[in-house]
Design an enzyme around this catalytic site. Structure first.
Site, mmCIF file in Angstrom:
data_model
loop_
_atom_site.group_PDB
_atom_site.id
_atom_site.type_symbol
_atom_site.label_atom_id
_atom_site.label_comp_id
_atom_site.label_asym_id
_atom_site.label_seq_id
_atom_site.Cartn_x
_atom_site.Cartn_y
_atom_site.Cartn_z
ATOM 1 N N CYS A 1 97.899 12.739 27.590
ATOM 2 C CA CYS A 1 97.683 12.053 26.308
ATOM 3 C C CYS A 1 98.624 12.584 25.243
ATOM 4 O O CYS A 1 98.399 13.661 24.689
ATOM 5 C CB CYS A 1 96.227 12.217 25.878
ATOM 6 S SG CYS A 1 95.879 11.479 24.271
ATOM 7 N N CYS B 1 97.097 13.045 21.762
ATOM 8 C CA CYS B 1 96.255 14.235 21.633
ATOM 9 C C CYS B 1 97.106 15.507 21.555
ATOM 10 O O CYS B 1 96.817 16.405 20.772
ATOM 11 C CB CYS B 1 95.320 14.388 22.834
ATOM 12 S SG CYS B 1 94.601 12.867 23.421
ATOM 13 N N ASP B 2 98.120 15.599 22.380
ATOM 14 C CA ASP B 2 98.780 16.893 22.595
ATOM 15 C C ASP B 2 100.233 16.969 22.133
ATOM 16 O O ASP B 2 100.833 18.037 22.162
ATOM 17 C CB ASP B 2 98.718 17.247 24.090
ATOM 18 C CG ASP B 2 97.272 17.363 24.577
ATOM 19 O OD1 ASP B 2 96.409 17.761 23.765
ATOM 20 O OD2 ASP B 2 97.007 17.047 25.743
#
Ligand code: NAP
Length: 315
Positions: free
Chosen positions: A131, A134-135
């Site tokens: 993701c 997200c990261d």
């Protein structure tokens, strides 16, 4: 006879549990073998509102679970093998038992497809991610690889150029599957390079717990080479966890549950929330929001009320 059974225990399912428990529906949550969902594979979550300094994915799920239990949710572990949603009471079966219920909330999520390498599993959350939203932030100024040739891979690669010094797209063929517009954008971005006809056979260095490089095999001549990267984003698609629902509720061509007007599925009294019905946003916070909607929709369904126009005042 249960009032409502919630299948799945990611942010969507547990938020649905919190809301339906607070509505006194005493939900039964059946958490799957991958209890907690995809956030259990993440390290720091920095985009969940309210945690200014971030929270570890598994810690967030532990807190959501405890919050669901605090209001009276019953949580059991089991893999749902079969459901019968053709007539009330609805039947939900696991290997351990058979449950009857008036309503069902399906929140079984989607699983990111993985390459299947032991090193990928070992380094997940430690340089390997599924993701970018997200990261990506953790890879400022770093060189990273994105695996895949579809729209997701192009989208992730383009997003990651905001942070990374260089993004190498590794694709197993010499033609991208992505739409032309996404291909054009990716090809035009000076930070994006391509490794064609290549498969990742190893991610190093699992022994040190960090990503240092990937090993690429050229499928044309079977030669291998090593590429230095500090992160690997696997973007080879997602599979919604809906196999057990075939013939029970309407699914779209990719296997996602189709929902209308909030969380309603094609079957009255059966609601869906989270990634199992959302191939677009796929965020923990949108999953949680849709879990709230599913609980409110369920409450109104069970009370025989029209679907709500607005939620209550407490959150
Ligand atoms: P996808 O279209 O199925 O593409 C998956 C990609 O990963 C393909 O290029 C495939 O290679 C590759 N792949 C699959 N298994 C692999 C493996 N084991 N090893 C190496 N490579 C592997 O999935 P997606 O990109 O997630 O897209 C899913 C759907 O969502 C599509 O309909 C897409 O258009 C849509 N989507 C749209 C957008 C957008 O419009 N902004 C963004 C994301 C997704 P091959 O090409 O060789 O099969």
């Amino acid at each position: 006879m249960e009032q409502v059974i919630i299948i799945g225990s990611g942010p969507a399912g547990l938020t649905a549990a919190i809301y339906s428990a607070r509505a006194n529906l005493k939900p039964l949550v059946i958490e799957g073998v991958d209890a907690g969902g995809q956030l259990m594979l993440t390290t720091m979550v920095e985009n969940w509102p309210g945690y200014q300094d971030g929270i570890m994915g598994p810690d967030l799920m532990t807190k959501l679970r405890a919050q669901a239990e605090r209001f009276g949710s019953k949580i059991i572990t089991g893999h749902v093998e079969r459901v019968d949603l053709t007539a009330e009471p609805y039947i939900v079966e696991t290997a351990e038992g058979r449950h009857e219920t008036r309503a069902v909330i399906i929140s079984t999520g989607a699983s990111a497809r993985l390459l299947g390498l032991p090193s990928e599993r070992a380094l997940m959350g430690h340089g390997v991610s599924t993701c970018a939203t997200c990261d990506g932030y953790f890879f400022k100024g770093k060189s990273i690889a994105v695996v895949g040739g579809g729209d997701s891979a192009m989208e992730e690669a383009l997003f990651l150029t905001k942070f990374a010094s260089k993004v190498t797209v590794v694709h197993r063929r010499d033609k991208l599957r992505a739409s032309k517009i996404m291909q054009d954008k990716a090809r035009a971005n000076p930070k994006i390079a391509f490794e064609w006809d290549s498969v990742v056979t190893d991610i190093k260095d699992a022994a040190k717990g960090v990503v240092a490089s990937i090993v690429l095999r050229d499928i044309n001549n079977d030669t291998t080479k090593e590429l230095s990267v500090e992160g690997v984003f696997v973007a080879i698609g997602h599979t919604p966890n809906t196999k057990f629902l075939l013939g029970q509720v309407d699914l779209d061509d990719n296997g996602y549950i189709t929902t209308v007007e909030g969380s309603r599925t094609s079957r009255a009294g059966v609601f869906a929330c989270g990634d199992v019905q959302d191939s677009t946003y796929r965020q923990a916070v949108t999953a949680a929001g849709s879990g709230c909607m599913a609980a409110i929709d369920t409450e109104h369904y069970l009370e025989g009320l029209p679907m709500p126009a607005a939620a209550g005042a407490d959150g």
